[in-house]
Design a protein around this motif. Sequence first.
Motif, PDB file in Angstrom:
ATOM      1  N   ASN A   1      -1.823  15.460 -40.239  1.00 30.19           N
ATOM      2  CA  ASN A   1      -2.037  16.407 -41.332  1.00 30.19           C
ATOM      3  C   ASN A   1      -2.433  15.683 -42.610  1.00 30.19           C
TER       4      ASN A   1
ATOM      5  N   ARG B   1       2.198  23.970 -32.944  1.00 30.23           N
ATOM      6  CA  ARG B   1       2.469  23.689 -34.358  1.00 30.23           C
ATOM      7  C   ARG B   1       1.220  23.157 -35.062  1.00 30.23           C
TER       8      ARG B   1
ATOM      9  N   LYS C   1      -0.801  24.764 -38.138  1.00 31.79           N
ATOM     10  CA  LYS C   1      -1.198  23.975 -39.306  1.00 31.79           C
ATOM     11  C   LYS C   1      -2.669  24.180 -39.636  1.00 31.79           C
TER      12      LYS C   1
ATOM     13  N   GLN D   1       2.488  30.937 -37.615  1.00 31.45           N
ATOM     14  CA  GLN D   1       3.577  30.237 -38.304  1.00 31.45           C
ATOM     15  C   GLN D   1       4.924  30.736 -37.803  1.00 31.45           C
TER      16      GLN D   1
END
Length: 304
Positions: free
Chosen positions: A71, A243, A247, A274
Amino acid sequence: MRIGFVGLGMMGLPMLENLARAPGFEIRALDREEAPFRRLAGHPAWGRGLSRAADPAALADCDLVITMLPNSPITNAVIRGAPGQPGLAQVLRPGAVVIDMGSSNPADTIALAAELAERGIALVDAPVSGAVAKAETGDLSIMVGTDAAGLAPLRPLLSAMGKVLIPAGQTGAAHAMKALNNYVYAAGLLAASEALGIAQAMGLDLAVFADVLNAASGRNVATETKVKQFILPGSYAGGFALRLQAKDLATADALQALTGFAAPQLSLCAALWQEAAAALPPAADNTEIHRYIARRPQAGTTGN
């Protein structure tokens, strides 16, 4: 060409392995985990052009550094560094290039590019599409935040990891397009999951329904590559973490504020993913959105 490669996760490791098979590169790999290096010890290039870097400082004389990190916050930290921990911005010499191949936030990419440019370092965003299977075979699609002329010197390097290279335009454009692409994919997977739930509640043959979707206008990459392969058998092993999907959707959702363009369906999709990411285990596969949808309270019911 001396290359640094930072980030040896599920995608980064096979990408590095393919890159190390190409001639003409001296590669130093950096990751905090030991497991990737146990695997790399069996690579034909290990000790002969492929070696381990202890920290970002060991990449100081690299001509180019690839980051493949989860990320933007992690990527930003590796590039900017921290007190007592120099990042790539501090150790690379002018003329070096950083290629961010992760799915970063476009606004962060644009800001980092400006910061690095002040030091004479270029930043190019080059996120990938194709999941682990195509990372392993070197068949990824790679979007590159530059024009055709800017892509030309990078083509030999990127072609070792991907088969389709798409110049996306200006810096940050590739990261924006990747996030929006993942939204369209996630929306298709979510729609397919909801449709399967309704079909199952009606007692329909789900395998036949999958055939209908793929022969009719409902066809998309999720129906073609996920439903019969991973959802109906219940293996939920599509190869991309839920996940990370959440993101990427959050990144796409944030583009509404950046551009002033309202996309209410994007907001709904991002919120539901989410919600699923918070409820499911960290290692859950993105196809488990189907399992999560099936477990949510249904119309006219209460409770779980």
